[in-house]
Each structure stands twice: as structure tokens, then as C-alpha cells.
Write a protein that holds these residues in place. Sequence first.
Motif, mmCIF file in Angstrom:
data_model
loop_
_atom_site.group_PDB
_atom_site.id
_atom_site.type_symbol
_atom_site.label_atom_id
_atom_site.label_comp_id
_atom_site.label_asym_id
_atom_site.label_seq_id
_atom_site.Cartn_x
_atom_site.Cartn_y
_atom_site.Cartn_z
ATOM 1 N N ALA A 70 0.861 -1.178 0.000
ATOM 2 C CA ALA A 70 0.000 0.000 0.000
ATOM 3 C C ALA A 70 0.897 1.228 0.000
ATOM 4 O O ALA A 70 2.047 1.184 0.457
ATOM 5 C CB ALA A 70 -0.925 -0.001 1.218
ATOM 6 N N GLU A 72 0.447 5.418 0.844
ATOM 7 C CA GLU A 72 -0.480 6.409 1.391
ATOM 8 C C GLU A 72 0.097 7.812 1.309
ATOM 9 O O GLU A 72 1.299 8.020 1.540
ATOM 10 C CB GLU A 72 -0.767 6.071 2.866
ATOM 11 N N VAL A 87 -5.030 6.136 -0.548
ATOM 12 C CA VAL A 87 -4.245 4.903 -0.453
ATOM 13 C C VAL A 87 -4.287 4.183 -1.797
ATOM 14 O O VAL A 87 -5.373 3.933 -2.343
ATOM 15 C CB VAL A 87 -4.784 3.963 0.648
ATOM 16 N N THR A 89 -3.175 0.685 -3.578
ATOM 17 C CA THR A 89 -2.760 -0.682 -3.262
ATOM 18 C C THR A 89 -2.465 -1.405 -4.570
ATOM 19 O O THR A 89 -3.294 -1.385 -5.491
ATOM 20 C CB THR A 89 -3.850 -1.427 -2.487
ATOM 21 N N THR A 129 -8.097 4.330 -3.305
ATOM 22 C CA THR A 129 -9.207 4.801 -2.479
ATOM 23 C C THR A 129 -8.780 6.073 -1.754
ATOM 24 O O THR A 129 -7.596 6.300 -1.502
ATOM 25 C CB THR A 129 -9.627 3.753 -1.432
ATOM 26 N N THR B 30 -2.785 -5.013 8.770
ATOM 27 C CA THR B 30 -3.152 -5.913 7.680
ATOM 28 C C THR B 30 -4.659 -6.092 7.675
ATOM 29 O O THR B 30 -5.272 -6.275 8.723
ATOM 30 C CB THR B 30 -2.467 -7.285 7.854
ATOM 31 N N ARG B 31 -5.251 -5.970 6.487
ATOM 32 C CA ARG B 31 -6.698 -6.138 6.374
ATOM 33 C C ARG B 31 -6.965 -7.060 5.209
ATOM 34 O O ARG B 31 -6.548 -6.781 4.089
ATOM 35 C CB ARG B 31 -7.369 -4.777 6.135
ATOM 36 N N GLN B 32 -7.612 -8.158 5.479
ATOM 37 C CA GLN B 32 -7.903 -9.155 4.449
ATOM 38 C C GLN B 32 -6.621 -9.535 3.701
ATOM 39 O O GLN B 32 -6.579 -9.561 2.469
ATOM 40 C CB GLN B 32 -8.973 -8.634 3.498
ATOM 41 N N ALA B 36 -2.516 -2.350 4.917
ATOM 42 C CA ALA B 36 -3.512 -1.289 5.054
ATOM 43 C C ALA B 36 -2.935 -0.186 5.915
ATOM 44 O O ALA B 36 -2.047 -0.407 6.748
ATOM 45 C CB ALA B 36 -4.784 -1.846 5.685
ATOM 46 N N LEU B 38 -4.189 3.758 7.791
ATOM 47 C CA LEU B 38 -5.265 4.707 8.057
ATOM 48 C C LEU B 38 -4.732 5.863 8.908
ATOM 49 O O LEU B 38 -4.218 5.644 10.002
ATOM 50 C CB LEU B 38 -6.401 4.010 8.809
#
Lengths: 140, 140
Positions: A70, A72, A87, A89, A129, B30-32, B36, B38
Motif C-alpha cells: 500500500a 499512502e 491509499v 494498493t 481509495t 493488515t486487512r484481508q 492497510a 489509516l
Amino acid sequence: MLHNEGFHALDRQECLRRLAKVPVGRVVYTRQALPAVLPVNFSLDADSSVLLRTSAGSGLVHAIDGVVVAFEADDFDAAARSGWSVVVTGRAAVVTDPAEHERLSRVGPRSWVVTRDDVFVRLESEMVTGREVTGAHGAA
Amino acid sequence: MLHNEGFHALDRQECLRRLAKVPVGRVVYTRQALPAVLPVNFSLDADSSVLLRTSAGSGLVHAIDGVVVAFEADDFDAAARSGWSVVVTGRAAVVTDPAEHERLSRVGPRSWVVTRDDVFVRLESEMVTGREVTGAHGAA
């Protein structure tokens, strides 16, 4: 702050437009089974992929070449409780084609520091996103 | 830019001092099975752990409660090619003790947006690393 209400999503084109306005983003990846993050300066290529420049022998290259990462970038105004984040990915890959490397040496990102054996790393913008918070709700 | 020469490491105390000066950082997790990230506003607790505030039902809480995450903050001046970044790596956990929740409701971070069923998440500062780039090398 940005977890539920008070923000709205940005579409892909708006995300890319904002990405193009900031010089620094953060590569998010896994290193030795732990989450890792490294700020880097970058540029966007014509196909909207994210371009980084670093040393061929860097730990970053070792960790991300061929891997989904990812990336950002954001810009926040804490006083106004507003801002945005984007972000990207996608798969990262070192640019190995000599002609492409030569092209990026002219038009790609410049290193902020002295590097040796420079390589370019391309992050495909497979998923993009973004969201914006317009703030000032001041929830406790 | 920050991958090899041209930067120097910051010690833990200096990292924490700089973290205390910025309002926004980025949770890396980590997401799925994908990396990730935020952005969140945060504060530092007296024990140097990082405190976030979000909704109990948020995807972030679901993803990071009980898990080792990274947390990054930085401040860069692109014109001067200088700046710093700090990364805290440690276990995240929702604050479940009612007295502690009540204390943090008074002294912890405030949400930028309206949230429901607020919880605090503590990120232990088990590993704190940072570096500074003083720039202007201008390597191509």
C-alpha cells in the motif's frame, strides 16, 4: 478521526489529482512478518502508477519487489480538523527494462539523498481509495 | 529518499518528543491479507503508548485489537528536502477497563468527527525508531 461519520469518499480521478500535489507518501509493507512503513518522495507516471527511486541494495527493494504493497499520502489541517488521505494498493516491481530506466532517470522522481545503484520501483495503482474529512464536528 | 545515506537515526526519547508535536499519524496493519494504512489523530499517554479514539464497531478496531501494528508520524519540508519520521511498533488493544476509559475520556485524544460507542485503542510503544534527513544533497 476518520473511521466512520464526518468524511466522504473520493473517486479515483480525484485521488490521483490529490496524489499529484504532494511530494511525500508512505510505503506500507511487511518486513520480517511485522507491519512496516517508510516515507518516500515519489512521482506519478502517465499510467497513474506510483514511482519511487531508491538504492538497488536497500532493504525496501528487497522487501517489496514483486509484492502487493500500500502507498499512502495525505494532507491534514489539525486546526480545522480537515484533510484528506489517499491509499494506492498494488504490486511493486523494480523497473528492469533499460530504456524505461533511462526514461525515468529523466522524468521520474529525484532522490533527496545520495544513493548508489539507483533503481526505480513502480507501484501499480490497482486499487485507489481516498477520503476527505471536512471536520469541525468536534465530537468528544 | 530515506533509504540509505543522508539521514541519521533518532533515539527513543527524541522520537517520542517529536511524536508529541504532531497531531496526526498513520496506523499500519493488515486487512484481508493486504497491507492497510489509516491516518488518525492521536495522543501520547504518560507511559509513551499511542492512544487512538474510534468507534467500537469500526473496521479498524476489528482489524487491530490484540495485533501488532505499526504507527508512523512524520514532518517533511519538500523544498528543503529535509524532515523526520518516527515509527512505533507494538501491540494494539482496546481499553476495556472502565476507570481507564473514563480517565482517557478526559485526557485522551478527541475525535475529529462524530463517533458512536467510542473506544480508546492503546498501541504499546514496544519498538520506537526514527530518522531524520537533513537533505539538500540533491542526488540525481
